[in-house]
Design a protein around this motif. Structure first.
Motif, PDB file in Angstrom:
ATOM      1  N   PHE A   1       0.794  -1.235   0.000  1.00 37.46           N
ATOM      2  CA  PHE A   1       0.000   0.000   0.000  1.00 37.46           C
ATOM      3  C   PHE A   1       0.828   1.288   0.000  1.00 37.46           C
ATOM      4  O   PHE A   1       0.323   2.354   0.317  1.00 37.46           O
ATOM      5  CB  PHE A   1      -0.960  -0.006   1.200  1.00 37.46           C
ATOM      6  N   ASP A   2       2.112   1.184  -0.317  1.00 38.91           N
ATOM      7  CA  ASP A   2       2.970   2.355  -0.467  1.00 38.91           C
ATOM      8  C   ASP A   2       2.931   3.278   0.762  1.00 38.91           C
ATOM      9  O   ASP A   2       2.632   4.463   0.669  1.00 38.91           O
ATOM     10  CB  ASP A   2       2.566   3.141  -1.731  1.00 38.91           C
ATOM     11  N   LEU A   3       3.213   2.688   1.932  1.00 39.80           N
ATOM     12  CA  LEU A   3       3.231   3.465   3.175  1.00 39.80           C
ATOM     13  C   LEU A   3       4.645   3.503   3.733  1.00 39.80           C
ATOM     14  O   LEU A   3       5.423   2.553   3.568  1.00 39.80           O
ATOM     15  CB  LEU A   3       2.293   2.829   4.218  1.00 39.80           C
ATOM     16  N   ASN A   4       4.988   4.588   4.423  1.00 37.85           N
ATOM     17  CA  ASN A   4       6.299   4.690   5.062  1.00 37.85           C
ATOM     18  C   ASN A   4       6.161   4.259   6.523  1.00 37.85           C
ATOM     19  O   ASN A   4       5.543   4.950   7.332  1.00 37.85           O
ATOM     20  CB  ASN A   4       6.813   6.132   4.957  1.00 37.85           C
ATOM     21  N   ILE A   5       6.711   3.083   6.853  1.00 38.49           N
ATOM     22  CA  ILE A   5       6.578   2.493   8.193  1.00 38.49           C
ATOM     23  C   ILE A   5       7.973   2.395   8.811  1.00 38.49           C
ATOM     24  O   ILE A   5       8.892   1.863   8.187  1.00 38.49           O
ATOM     25  CB  ILE A   5       5.933   1.085   8.104  1.00 38.49           C
ATOM     26  N   LYS A   6       8.137   2.911  10.024  1.00 40.25           N
ATOM     27  CA  LYS A   6       9.461   2.906  10.666  1.00 40.25           C
ATOM     28  C   LYS A   6       9.401   2.326  12.082  1.00 40.25           C
ATOM     29  O   LYS A   6       8.351   2.351  12.735  1.00 40.25           O
ATOM     30  CB  LYS A   6      10.029   4.326  10.728  1.00 40.25           C
ATOM     31  N   LEU A   7      10.587   1.868  12.529  1.00 37.41           N
ATOM     32  CA  LEU A   7      10.748   1.323  13.879  1.00 37.41           C
ATOM     33  C   LEU A   7      11.672   2.249  14.665  1.00 37.41           C
ATOM     34  O   LEU A   7      12.750   2.606  14.193  1.00 37.41           O
ATOM     35  CB  LEU A   7      11.358  -0.079  13.787  1.00 37.41           C
ATOM     36  N   LEU A   8      11.243   2.657  15.884  1.00 39.04           N
ATOM     37  CA  LEU A   8      12.072   3.514  16.748  1.00 39.04           C
ATOM     38  C   LEU A   8      12.163   2.883  18.138  1.00 39.04           C
ATOM     39  O   LEU A   8      11.155   2.737  18.827  1.00 39.04           O
ATOM     40  CB  LEU A   8      11.456   4.921  16.853  1.00 39.04           C
ATOM     41  N   SER A   9      13.397   2.508  18.526  1.00 40.92           N
ATOM     42  CA  SER A   9      13.568   1.892  19.853  1.00 40.92           C
ATOM     43  C   SER A   9      14.910   2.308  20.426  1.00 40.92           C
ATOM     44  O   SER A   9      15.670   3.042  19.792  1.00 40.92           O
ATOM     45  CB  SER A   9      13.485   0.367  19.729  1.00 40.92           C
ATOM     46  N   GLY A  10      15.225   1.803  21.604  1.00 44.74           N
ATOM     47  CA  GLY A  10      16.471   2.166  22.286  1.00 44.74           C
ATOM     48  C   GLY A  10      17.702   1.821  21.481  1.00 44.74           C
ATOM     49  O   GLY A  10      18.720   2.500  21.547  1.00 44.74           O
TER      50      GLY A  10
ATOM     51  N   LYS B   1       8.186  16.208   9.760  1.00 45.29           N
ATOM     52  CA  LYS B   1       7.788  16.704   8.433  1.00 45.29           C
ATOM     53  C   LYS B   1       6.531  16.004   7.919  1.00 45.29           C
ATOM     54  O   LYS B   1       5.987  16.382   6.882  1.00 45.29           O
ATOM     55  CB  LYS B   1       8.939  16.472   7.439  1.00 45.29           C
ATOM     56  N   GLY B   2       6.108  14.929   8.616  1.00 45.80           N
ATOM     57  CA  GLY B   2       4.916  14.194   8.179  1.00 45.80           C
ATOM     58  C   GLY B   2       5.213  13.164   7.109  1.00 45.80           C
ATOM     59  O   GLY B   2       4.305  12.648   6.453  1.00 45.80           O
ATOM     60  N   GLU B   3       6.512  12.805   6.926  1.00 46.72           N
ATOM     61  CA  GLU B   3       6.883  11.851   5.870  1.00 46.72           C
ATOM     62  C   GLU B   3       6.691  10.394   6.298  1.00 46.72           C
ATOM     63  O   GLU B   3       6.691   9.494   5.472  1.00 46.72           O
ATOM     64  CB  GLU B   3       8.351  12.085   5.468  1.00 46.72           C
ATOM     65  N   ILE B   4       6.568  10.161   7.608  1.00 46.25           N
ATOM     66  CA  ILE B   4       6.352   8.793   8.104  1.00 46.25           C
ATOM     67  C   ILE B   4       4.874   8.618   8.416  1.00 46.25           C
ATOM     68  O   ILE B   4       4.268   9.437   9.105  1.00 46.25           O
ATOM     69  CB  ILE B   4       7.227   8.514   9.355  1.00 46.25           C
ATOM     70  N   ASP B   5       4.293   7.512   7.913  1.00 51.76           N
ATOM     71  CA  ASP B   5       2.861   7.251   8.129  1.00 51.76           C
ATOM     72  C   ASP B   5       2.625   6.527   9.459  1.00 51.76           C
ATOM     73  O   ASP B   5       1.750   6.897  10.233  1.00 51.76           O
ATOM     74  CB  ASP B   5       2.302   6.390   6.984  1.00 51.76           C
ATOM     75  N   ILE B   6       3.416   5.462   9.675  1.00 53.56           N
ATOM     76  CA  ILE B   6       3.229   4.642  10.885  1.00 53.56           C
ATOM     77  C   ILE B   6       4.581   4.491  11.571  1.00 53.56           C
ATOM     78  O   ILE B   6       5.569   4.091  10.945  1.00 53.56           O
ATOM     79  CB  ILE B   6       2.657   3.246  10.542  1.00 53.56           C
ATOM     80  N   ILE B   7       4.618   4.798  12.875  1.00 53.95           N
ATOM     81  CA  ILE B   7       5.844   4.611  13.668  1.00 53.95           C
ATOM     82  C   ILE B   7       5.553   3.578  14.757  1.00 53.95           C
ATOM     83  O   ILE B   7       4.544   3.658  15.449  1.00 53.95           O
ATOM     84  CB  ILE B   7       6.351   5.944  14.278  1.00 53.95           C
ATOM     85  N   ILE B   8       6.427   2.583  14.854  1.00 55.88           N
ATOM     86  CA  ILE B   8       6.263   1.534  15.865  1.00 55.88           C
ATOM     87  C   ILE B   8       7.468   1.626  16.786  1.00 55.88           C
ATOM     88  O   ILE B   8       8.609   1.741  16.311  1.00 55.88           O
ATOM     89  CB  ILE B   8       6.198   0.144  15.195  1.00 55.88           C
ATOM     90  N   GLY B   9       7.250   1.607  18.090  1.00 51.42           N
ATOM     91  CA  GLY B   9       8.402   1.750  18.983  1.00 51.42           C
ATOM     92  C   GLY B   9       8.096   1.468  20.439  1.00 51.42           C
ATOM     93  O   GLY B   9       6.973   1.144  20.819  1.00 51.42           O
ATOM     94  N   THR B  10       9.145   1.639  21.235  1.00 50.47           N
ATOM     95  CA  THR B  10       9.064   1.426  22.687  1.00 50.47           C
ATOM     96  C   THR B  10       8.850   2.787  23.368  1.00 50.47           C
ATOM     97  O   THR B  10       8.387   3.730  22.733  1.00 50.47           O
ATOM     98  CB  THR B  10      10.371   0.788  23.190  1.00 50.47           C
ATOM     99  N   HIS B  11       9.276   2.892  24.635  1.00 44.29           N
ATOM    100  CA  HIS B  11       9.187   4.160  25.380  1.00 44.29           C
ATOM    101  C   HIS B  11       9.888   5.300  24.643  1.00 44.29           C
ATOM    102  O   HIS B  11       9.646   6.469  24.942  1.00 44.29           O
ATOM    103  CB  HIS B  11       9.858   4.030  26.758  1.00 44.29           C
ATOM    104  N   ALA B  12      10.776   4.947  23.695  1.00 48.20           N
ATOM    105  CA  ALA B  12      11.496   5.975  22.920  1.00 48.20           C
ATOM    106  C   ALA B  12      10.515   6.940  22.257  1.00 48.20           C
ATOM    107  O   ALA B  12      10.837   8.098  22.009  1.00 48.20           O
ATOM    108  CB  ALA B  12      12.376   5.310  21.860  1.00 48.20           C
ATOM    109  N   LEU B  13       9.285   6.483  21.977  1.00 47.07           N
ATOM    110  CA  LEU B  13       8.282   7.333  21.315  1.00 47.07           C
ATOM    111  C   LEU B  13       7.831   8.507  22.180  1.00 47.07           C
ATOM    112  O   LEU B  13       7.343   9.505  21.659  1.00 47.07           O
ATOM    113  CB  LEU B  13       7.045   6.505  20.923  1.00 47.07           C
ATOM    114  N   ILE B  14       7.960   8.367  23.508  1.00 39.34           N
ATOM    115  CA  ILE B  14       7.447   9.447  24.369  1.00 39.34           C
ATOM    116  C   ILE B  14       8.537  10.449  24.772  1.00 39.34           C
ATOM    117  O   ILE B  14       8.301  11.342  25.566  1.00 39.34           O
ATOM    118  CB  ILE B  14       6.711   8.916  25.633  1.00 39.34           C
TER     119      ILE B  14
END
Length: 682
Positions: free
Chosen positions: A334-343, A359-372
């Motif tokens: 589906f042509d989405l920008n999906i990224k992983l953010l963790s320690g 910038k709004g270039e990432i559609d879905i971000i998956i991560g740990t406490h690093a997200l907060i």
């Protein structure tokens, strides 16, 4: 003295002690006072040494009659000796490698000592006793002293903690911060008295009163926070109205399996929430393996197709990686920008991700406490999912929520929560339940056996390994706990390696390891390079290894039913028949009942209800898992009756027009901003 000052401000706390205190999570004076003992032991207060039995731990007084010269033993140790008299009976105290100890004593002076009595060659002696300076607890009627046992990490000692806590308590008086009527109505001791007696109880009754008061304090503040959150959301409940994307049908048709009726029902509830112009605030409960993740992915997809960003926060790095792979594989067409953010994301990659997010270039971000983290910003955040949400406190969930404007929130848990409990725990959430397992999900055959029969179990494990399968072995503690006499991971590893698995590749996994080592071991286990994984409950959440067909849980009597069920969910994920064996010391009817519940049922919701009924009897099971919901002292299942009462009292307080009540709400909320803990004061 300001309780939010650093512990380094206490006289005598140097850089090394400060470092050790920080390892225990103690950074402020408040952290120190809230670092409660994990247990207590009773020590006899003895007036006459002649009455004491051999090997008995005691507190007694004695007058110094002689200070001996140091002796060097054959093994090179320095032995220091001081002779005392107590009620006409002589006894000696001996210390090894503590030559400075003699300087604390003077001939004819009386001292109070704590230690274990030993009889040797007809002589009574105490080996390495401690000198007790504060003897206020000793009176003519005193028969015993209740001593705290603290959870220790690194090089910190109980004596150090007690000294520092007493120093802080000697310089402050803790003010009352509950409404007067609640304190009177419940016949509570004061907050000041409760804190003093939780650390240094005058007797068992005072300890009981302190715990009772502090448990109420914690759950009352927790209830107040939940209700205020609900009130705030009701008053400010503008939200984003998302359209139902036409591409949802294409997504469903691309799935490699059919959704269950329960999954479809929950997806409908979520999509109806998303369509409303009010912010969604929903909890999805689903048993282990019920397919919550795909429900979350469909919800994420709909939001992204409306031009918004979505975040998926999970408690561990292993789980974040697993979810990232699943989200990516399902949505890759589906042509989405999906990224992983963790320690463990590299600093360079982190910076790239943060810039792209803003910038709004990432559609879905998956991560740990690093997200907060404060520097993680979104251009257009519309939706947040937190998985295994009971691992995140209310404050952490809120921090992510505040990164967007009127965002939809979905929280998920695989820990089935009895309805009676969820009403009080999640008063600010609507609840959806996935109460059906996908077709093909196999029942895990469960057995419980006595420790004496462990040979059978480990021989069966070898048979599973010979057939190409893998095995989990779980034990409750990382280090040996002599009070509970439990196997530690290290000791169990040594024993099993030499006795059963000498030719098998086995490894250890526990929470004290760094993330890099944990992830490396899990990857090796996932890829079948490690055949047996000996672990603490760090494997409880989310690890998916279809080839693992057997889980053995040592000291199973020490775990709550809900946790045993969660652990059992690590197996039965592939096509092969799977097994769970509980090795337990079944010493009473309640333990027997709990083991039978596990053997007879694979239904997490039934098990959760049974857990509530059994624990409601007042029996305390399991090693307390600190940190759930940010609570220090309470267990939400054991203390449900206190939670119910606190919820009622907090609701009444919020509706009250009384000036004192309004001031108390302001006061508690202000203090909650400074700490993630719910017992807050001064």
């Amino acid at each position: 003295m300001n309780l939010y000052s650093g512990v380094g401000s206490i006289k005598g706390v140097g850089p090394k002690t400060l470092e050790e205190l920080n390892k225990c999570g103690i950074f402020t004076l408040l952290d120190l006072l809230l670092y409660f003992p994990r247990d207590y032991k009773k020590i006899s207060i003895c007036n006459e040494i002649g009455e004491i039995k051999n090997k008995q731990e005691v507190i007694l007084q004695g007058k110094v009659v002689n200070i001996g010269k140091d002796i060097r033993t054959k093994r090179g140790k320095v032995l220091s000796q001081v002779k005392f008299i107590n009620k006409g009976t002589y006894f000696k105290c001996k210390w090894f490698n503590q030559p400075y100890i003699k300087n604390y004593f003077k001939i004819n002076n009386e001292y109070t000592l704590k230690g274990k009595i030993d009889y040797f060659n007809g002589e009574r002696m105490l080996i390495n006793p401690k000198i007790i300076k504060n003897t206020d607890f000793i009176s003519e009627n005193s028969k015993e002293k209740v001593m705290p046992v603290y959870p220790l990490r690194g090089k910190i000692k109980t004596t150090t903690l007690m000294k520092l806590i007493n120093e802080v308590l000697n310089s402050i008086k803790i003010e009352e911060n509950l409404p007067t009527r609640i304190v009177k109505q419940n016949k509570f001791c004061s907050l000041d008295m409760a804190i003093r007696n939780i650390h240094n109880p005058l007797n068992i009754e005072m300890l009981y009163n302190a715990k009772r008061r502090l448990k109420y304090q914690e759950l009352f503040t927790y209830s107040l926070k939940i209700l205020m959150l609900k009130k705030y959301k009701e008053a400010n409940n503008k939200g984003i109205s998302f359209n139902i994307s036409k591409e949802l049908n294409e997504l469903k048709s691309r799935l490699p399996y059919c959704l269950t009726n329960a999954q479809n029902k929950v997806i409908r509830e979520i999509l109806i929430d998303q369509k409303k112009p009010v912010a969604m605030n929903r909890l999805v409960q689903g048993d282990v393996g019920s397919g919550k993740t795909i429900v979350g992915i469909i919800a994420l997809f709909n939001v992204v197709k409306n031009g918004y960003q979505a975040a998926f926060m999970v408690p561990t790095e292993i789980l974040a990686k697993q979810h990232y792979n699943e989200v990516y594989n399902i949505l890759k067409h589906f042509d989405l920008n999906i990224k992983l953010l963790s320690g463990s994301t590299s600093l360079k990659e982190k910076e790239k991700i943060k810039i792209a997010l803003e910038k709004g270039e990432i559609d879905i971000i998956i991560g740990t406490h690093a997200l907060i983290e404060d520097n993680v910003k979104f251009k257009k955040l519309g939706f947040i999912i937190t998985d295994e949400q009971h691992r995140f406190g209310v404050m952490q969930r809120n921090k992510l929520f505040n990164k967007g404007e009127n965002v939809d929130v979905l929280v998920m848990t695989a820990t089935p929560i009895p309805r009676t409990l969820s009403l009080y725990l999640y008063g600010d959430l609507n609840v959806s339940v996935i109460d059906e397992l996908p077709p093909g999900r196999k029942k895990v055959n469960t057995y419980y056996i006595n420790k004496k029969e462990e040979n059978r179990v480990y021989n069966f494990a070898l048979k599973q390994i010979d057939e190409g399968r893998q095995v989990y072995i779980v034990c409750p503690l990382v280090e040996e706990n002599t009070d509970l006499q439990l196997s530690s991971v290290e000791n169990l590893y040594e024993k099993l390696k030499s006795k059963y698995f000498s030719n098998v590749n086995i490894a250890i996994l526990h929470g004290k390891m760094n993330n890099k080592d944990k992830n490396e071991i899990m990857e090796k286990f996932k890829n079948n390079h490690i055949k047996v994984l000996i672990s603490t409950t760090v494997i409880e959440v989310g690890i998916n290894v279809p080839n693992a067909t057997l889980i053995i849980i040592e000291n199973a009597e020490r775990f709550g039913l809900a946790q045993l069920h969660q652990l059992r969910g690590r197996v039965g994920r592939g096509s092969e028949k799977s097994y769970c064996v509980l090795i337990a010391e079944v010493k009473n009817e309640i333990t027997k009942k709990r083991m039978k519940t596990m053997v007879n049922s694979n239904d997490g919701f039934y098990i959760a209800e049974q857990d509530l009924k059994i624990r409601g009897s007042g029996e305390i099971f399991g090693v307390r898992q600190h940190g759930e919901e940010g609570l220090i002292l309470c267990d939400l299942i054991e203390d449900i009756n206190i939670l119910k009462q606190c919820s009622i009292d907090a609701d009444e307080l919020l509706k009250s027009d009384c000036v004192e009540d309004k001031e108390i709400i302001k006061y508690i909320m202000k203090k909650l901003d400074n700490t993630t803990k719910y017992i807050c004061f001064n």
